[in-house]
Structure formats: structure tokens, C-alpha cells
Design an enzyme around this catalytic site. Sequence first.
Site, PDB file in Angstrom:
ATOM      1  N   ASP A 144       0.882  -1.180   0.000  1.00 23.35           N
ATOM      2  CA  ASP A 144       0.000   0.000   0.000  1.00 23.35           C
ATOM      3  C   ASP A 144       0.910   1.217   0.000  1.00 23.35           C
ATOM      4  OD1 ASP A 144      -1.673   2.109   0.439  1.00 23.35           O
ATOM      5  OD2 ASP A 144      -2.745   1.217   2.120  1.00 23.35           O
TER       6      ASP A 144
ATOM      7  N   ASP B 156       8.827   1.237   4.427  1.00 26.15           N
ATOM      8  CA  ASP B 156       8.663   2.548   3.792  1.00 26.15           C
ATOM      9  C   ASP B 156      10.034   3.213   3.694  1.00 26.15           C
ATOM     10  OD1 ASP B 156       5.971   2.215   3.571  1.00 26.15           O
ATOM     11  OD2 ASP B 156       5.464   3.329   5.396  1.00 26.15           O
TER      12      ASP B 156
ATOM     13  N   ASN C 185      -1.460  -2.413   6.537  1.00 33.48           N
ATOM     14  CA  ASN C 185      -0.496  -1.766   5.639  1.00 33.48           C
ATOM     15  C   ASN C 185      -0.782  -0.289   5.373  1.00 33.48           C
ATOM     16  OD1 ASN C 185      -2.554  -1.753   3.803  1.00 33.48           O
ATOM     17  ND2 ASN C 185      -1.672  -3.278   2.411  1.00 33.48           N
ATOM     18  N   ASP C 186      -1.834   0.242   5.958  1.00 33.04           N
ATOM     19  CA  ASP C 186      -2.173   1.640   5.685  1.00 33.04           C
ATOM     20  C   ASP C 186      -1.622   2.561   6.772  1.00 33.04           C
ATOM     21  OD1 ASP C 186      -3.200   3.745   4.332  1.00 33.04           O
ATOM     22  OD2 ASP C 186      -5.262   3.462   4.994  1.00 33.04           O
TER      23      ASP C 186
ATOM     24  N   TRP D   6       5.029   3.983   8.160  1.00 32.14           N
ATOM     25  CA  TRP D   6       6.013   3.339   9.029  1.00 32.14           C
ATOM     26  C   TRP D   6       7.243   4.209   9.247  1.00 32.14           C
ATOM     27  CZ3 TRP D   6       4.207  -0.116  11.981  1.00 32.14           C
ATOM     28  CH2 TRP D   6       3.176  -0.951  11.551  1.00 32.14           C
TER      29      TRP D   6
ATOM     30  N   TYR E 123       7.201  10.363   4.421  1.00 30.25           N
ATOM     31  CA  TYR E 123       7.076   9.129   3.644  1.00 30.25           C
ATOM     32  C   TYR E 123       7.342   9.397   2.170  1.00 30.25           C
ATOM     33  CZ  TYR E 123       4.799   5.506   0.902  1.00 30.25           C
ATOM     34  OH  TYR E 123       4.536   4.537  -0.036  1.00 30.25           O
TER      35      TYR E 123
HETATM   36  N1  ABN Z   1       3.049   2.359   4.458  1.00 30.78           N
HETATM   37  C1  ABN Z   1       2.605   3.124   3.377  1.00 30.78           C
HETATM   38  C2  ABN Z   1       1.855   4.316   3.830  1.00 30.78           C
HETATM   39  C3  ABN Z   1       2.529   5.489   4.099  1.00 30.78           C
HETATM   40  C4  ABN Z   1       1.833   6.601   4.500  1.00 30.78           C
HETATM   41  C5  ABN Z   1       0.469   6.506   4.653  1.00 30.78           C
HETATM   42  C6  ABN Z   1      -0.192   5.319   4.385  1.00 30.78           C
HETATM   43  C7  ABN Z   1       0.507   4.222   3.982  1.00 30.78           C
END
Ligand code: ABN
Length: 177
Positions: free
Chosen positions: A76, A120, A148-149, A152, A161
Site C-alpha cells: 500500500d 517505507d 499496511n495503511d 512506518w 514518507y
Molecule cells: N506504508 C505506506 C503508507 C505510508 C503513508 C500513509 C499510508 C501508507
Amino acid sequence: MQWLDGLFEQGTRAVAQHSARRSALARIGRVLVGAAVALPVLPFDRVSNHAQAQGTRKAKRDDQETCEYWRYCAIDGFLCSCCGGSESTCPPGTEASKVVWIGTCRSHLDGRDYLISYADCCGVTSCGRCLCNNNLGERPAYRMGVHNDINWCMGNKSAMYHCTVAAAVGIAERGKG
Ligand code: ABN
């Protein structure tokens, strides 16, 4: 007397042909026959279309820049392979998250299930390319390790990110007990 029969027959046919319903039906019939002659009904080669679609799908499972790449079954985020990195390495200038989450993807190459570590890449703003949202085996957010949302990068010095990588870290074996 045969000539009289013939005369009546001709007359009846002419009347029938000019009465509205009959002539409409006759016209439709003529159009259908004409269309069948004009547009030959060729057999469709559905087999090659199917084979082509399967080939495309298979090619995508090998292509690290598509969401269908086999290791991305539970990814994701933006694919680092579209952002200057690869499927398992962060782009220059970013660092891998200290926390990762783990998924299990089946490889079409050998039919085995692999543990995939999703990390990430942090420290630079969002890459914005190749966004994928695959959620095979994902669980709700209250089980953070298998959700996974989540950004990290939160555990890193910079929580910014950028993109996500997927590294195969082991083979998932079924328990024998
Ligand atoms: N792990 C991917 C992610 C990053 C930022 C927000 C949502 C998902």
C-alpha cells in the site's frame, strides 16, 4: 379455369404484400437476409485473445513497476521501483523505515509462498508515482503489524514518507501440527 385461379392468386398476393403488417415483415426479412449476406459471420478467435490476456498478466507479475508484480500482493503505497529505487532498495537520499510489516505472497515462478517485508522509505516527500493498494492478508489497524495503511516512517528521525519497498525475506511454511 386455371388462368382464373392464377389471376386470383396473384391478386391475393399483391393485396397481402401491401397490407401493412405483411409488408413490414417482408421488409424486415429482406433486411435480415441482406445483412447476413453483407456481413459474413466469421468465427471469433477467442482462444488467442485469452492467451494474450494471460501473457500480459504473467508479464506484469514479473514487472517491478506494476502493482501486479508478485511481491506487491500486500503493498500500500508508491512503488520505490518507480521512484529511483528498486523493488527492494530505497531511492538515494531516503532511508528505510525502522519498522516494517510482513505479508505473504505466492510466487508464480515456483508456486511457493514467501514472507515479504514491506518497508517505507523515509526522509523525502511523497514520490507520487505508481500508487498501489493491494491488501492480500491485511488485517484491521488495531493489529498494526499486519496493517499496511500506516506510515512506518513514524519511527524514523524524519517521518516524511516517500515510497515503499518489498523484499522477500523467507519462505512461509505451513505448520505441521
Ligand atoms: N506504508 C505506506 C503508507 C505510508 C503513508 C500513509 C499510508 C501508507
